[in-house]
Design a protein around this motif. Structure first.
Motif, short mmCIF file in Angstrom:
data_model
loop_
_atom_site.label_atom_id
_atom_site.label_comp_id
_atom_site.label_asym_id
_atom_site.label_seq_id
_atom_site.Cartn_x
_atom_site.Cartn_y
_atom_site.Cartn_z
N ALA A 232 40.39 -58.30 -25.65
CA ALA A 232 39.09 -58.49 -26.29
C ALA A 232 38.78 -57.31 -27.17
O ALA A 232 38.93 -56.16 -26.78
CB ALA A 232 38.01 -58.67 -25.23
N ALA A 233 38.34 -57.59 -28.40
CA ALA A 233 38.01 -56.52 -29.33
C ALA A 233 36.59 -56.03 -29.09
O ALA A 233 36.22 -54.98 -29.55
CB ALA A 233 38.17 -57.00 -30.76
N GLU A 234 35.79 -56.85 -28.41
CA GLU A 234 34.43 -56.45 -28.11
C GLU A 234 34.32 -56.23 -26.60
O GLU A 234 35.04 -56.83 -25.82
CB GLU A 234 33.45 -57.53 -28.55
N GLY A 235 33.39 -55.43 -26.18
CA GLY A 235 33.21 -55.20 -24.76
C GLY A 235 33.08 -53.71 -24.50
O GLY A 235 33.26 -52.88 -25.37
N ALA A 236 32.75 -53.39 -23.28
CA ALA A 236 32.53 -52.00 -22.90
C ALA A 236 33.86 -51.27 -22.79
O ALA A 236 34.81 -51.78 -22.23
CB ALA A 236 31.79 -51.95 -21.57
N LEU A 237 33.90 -50.09 -23.36
CA LEU A 237 35.06 -49.22 -23.23
C LEU A 237 34.70 -48.14 -22.22
O LEU A 237 34.06 -47.16 -22.55
CB LEU A 237 35.42 -48.60 -24.58
N THR A 238 35.05 -48.36 -20.98
CA THR A 238 34.66 -47.42 -19.94
C THR A 238 35.60 -46.23 -19.92
O THR A 238 36.77 -46.34 -20.22
CB THR A 238 34.69 -48.11 -18.56
N GLY A 239 35.06 -45.09 -19.55
CA GLY A 239 35.85 -43.89 -19.40
C GLY A 239 36.12 -43.16 -20.71
O GLY A 239 36.88 -42.22 -20.74
N LEU A 240 35.51 -43.58 -21.82
CA LEU A 240 35.72 -42.94 -23.11
C LEU A 240 34.43 -42.26 -23.56
O LEU A 240 33.35 -42.79 -23.38
CB LEU A 240 36.16 -43.94 -24.16
N SER A 241 34.59 -41.12 -24.18
CA SER A 241 33.42 -40.44 -24.73
C SER A 241 33.01 -41.13 -26.03
O SER A 241 33.77 -41.90 -26.61
CB SER A 241 33.74 -38.96 -24.99
N GLN A 242 31.81 -40.80 -26.49
CA GLN A 242 31.32 -41.40 -27.73
C GLN A 242 32.22 -41.03 -28.91
O GLN A 242 32.49 -41.85 -29.79
CB GLN A 242 29.87 -40.98 -28.01
N ASP A 243 32.73 -39.78 -28.93
CA ASP A 243 33.64 -39.35 -30.00
C ASP A 243 34.93 -40.18 -29.99
O ASP A 243 35.44 -40.57 -31.04
CB ASP A 243 33.99 -37.86 -29.84
N GLU A 244 35.47 -40.43 -28.79
CA GLU A 244 36.70 -41.23 -28.68
C GLU A 244 36.46 -42.68 -29.14
O GLU A 244 37.30 -43.27 -29.81
CB GLU A 244 37.23 -41.21 -27.24
N ILE A 245 35.30 -43.21 -28.79
CA ILE A 245 34.97 -44.58 -29.21
C ILE A 245 34.86 -44.65 -30.72
O ILE A 245 35.38 -45.57 -31.36
CB ILE A 245 33.65 -45.05 -28.53
N GLU A 246 34.18 -43.67 -31.34
CA GLU A 246 34.03 -43.65 -32.79
C GLU A 246 35.39 -43.49 -33.48
O GLU A 246 35.65 -44.12 -34.51
CB GLU A 246 33.07 -42.55 -33.21
N ARG A 247 36.27 -42.64 -32.91
CA ARG A 247 37.60 -42.46 -33.49
C ARG A 247 38.39 -43.77 -33.43
O ARG A 247 39.03 -44.18 -34.39
CB ARG A 247 38.35 -41.36 -32.75
N LEU A 248 38.32 -44.47 -32.29
CA LEU A 248 39.02 -45.75 -32.14
C LEU A 248 38.46 -46.80 -33.10
O LEU A 248 39.20 -47.58 -33.71
CB LEU A 248 38.95 -46.26 -30.71
N GLN A 249 37.12 -46.82 -33.25
CA GLN A 249 36.52 -47.78 -34.17
C GLN A 249 36.94 -47.51 -35.60
O GLN A 249 37.22 -48.44 -36.35
CB GLN A 249 34.99 -47.74 -34.03
N ALA A 250 37.00 -46.23 -35.96
CA ALA A 250 37.45 -45.89 -37.32
C ALA A 250 38.91 -46.26 -37.51
O ALA A 250 39.32 -46.75 -38.57
CB ALA A 250 37.24 -44.40 -37.58
N GLU A 251 39.72 -46.02 -36.48
CA GLU A 251 41.14 -46.31 -36.55
C GLU A 251 41.40 -47.81 -36.66
O GLU A 251 42.29 -48.25 -37.38
CB GLU A 251 41.82 -45.71 -35.33
N TRP A 252 40.63 -48.59 -35.92
CA TRP A 252 40.85 -50.05 -35.91
C TRP A 252 39.97 -50.77 -36.92
O TRP A 252 40.01 -52.00 -37.01
CB TRP A 252 40.59 -50.60 -34.50
N GLY A 253 39.18 -50.05 -37.65
CA GLY A 253 38.36 -50.67 -38.70
C GLY A 253 37.20 -51.44 -38.17
O GLY A 253 36.72 -52.38 -38.80
N ALA A 254 36.72 -51.12 -36.98
CA ALA A 254 35.60 -51.87 -36.38
C ALA A 254 34.28 -51.32 -36.86
O ALA A 254 34.13 -50.25 -37.31
CB ALA A 254 35.67 -51.77 -34.87
#
Length: 191
Positions: free
Chosen positions: A169-191
């Motif tokens: 699933a591309a949407e949903g809670a990403l548990t165990g990740l910091s806000q910086d890690e989530i933003e980096r992943l979103q930038a990397e995956w174009g979300a």
């Protein structure tokens, strides 16, 4: 008690050679490919046809495979240029994977020298650009134009196709990740 074997006649000392002459009515590659396509399954069709004046032979009269010319794969000269960004990306990926300078959207992956191993390389390269393809896609839709019509983008929000058809699933809670890690992943995956 020994059995007496009949003596074989002596062999001729002259080497046997295979002479191959180009017949005046030798069909061209397209005609030969069309004829074979009616009699052989797709996976048995040769990808390249080379007309030779004579077959190279070893001193023993056998085919010298090392002396055969290397196949030269060329894109379709009358092929169409890419019309969309996906077609441009796929043309570049085809060319990179098959080590060609240029590919049109009408070129067949397997006619240009592709095989199952190179199709896996193409899939890996496509995923780095955001395109999700499967081996089945490449075998069923062999041209850039056909693949561009059926491709799916990994950033559509519908999920990412993983080997075996499982979907993340591309949407949903990403548990165990910091806000910086989530933003980096979103930038990397174009979300």
């Amino acid at each position: 008690m020994r059995r007496h074997r009949p003596r074989r006649p002596a062999r001729r000392q002259t080497p046997r050679r295979l002479h191959h002459r180009r017949h005046p009515h030798t069909p061209d590659s397209a005609t030969l490919r069309t004829h074979l396509a009616h009699t052989l399954p797709d996976y048995m069709l040769p990808t390249t046809y080379i007309t030779l004046d004579a077959l190279p032979l070893t001193p023993n009269g056998k085919l010298d495979r090392n002396a055969l010319p290397a196949p030269h794969y060329t894109p379709t000269p009358q092929g169409r240029a890419p019309r969309t960004p996906q077609e441009e990306t796929l043309c570049r990926l085809f060319a990179d994977t098959l080590r060609l300078d240029h590919v049109t959207i009408d070129d067949d992956f397997f006619t240009l020298g592709g095989d199952s191993i190179r199709s896996l390389q193409l899939i890996t390269q496509a995923r780095t650009t955001g395109l999700t393809l499967t081996v089945r896609d490449i075998f069923d839709h062999k041209t850039v134009a056909a693949l561009a019509q059926i491709h799916t983008e990994t950033d559509t929000g519908k999920g990412v196709d993983v080997a075996g058809g499982a979907e993340l699933a591309a949407e949903g809670a990403l548990t165990g990740l910091s806000q910086d890690e989530i933003e980096r992943l979103q930038a990397e995956w174009g979300a």
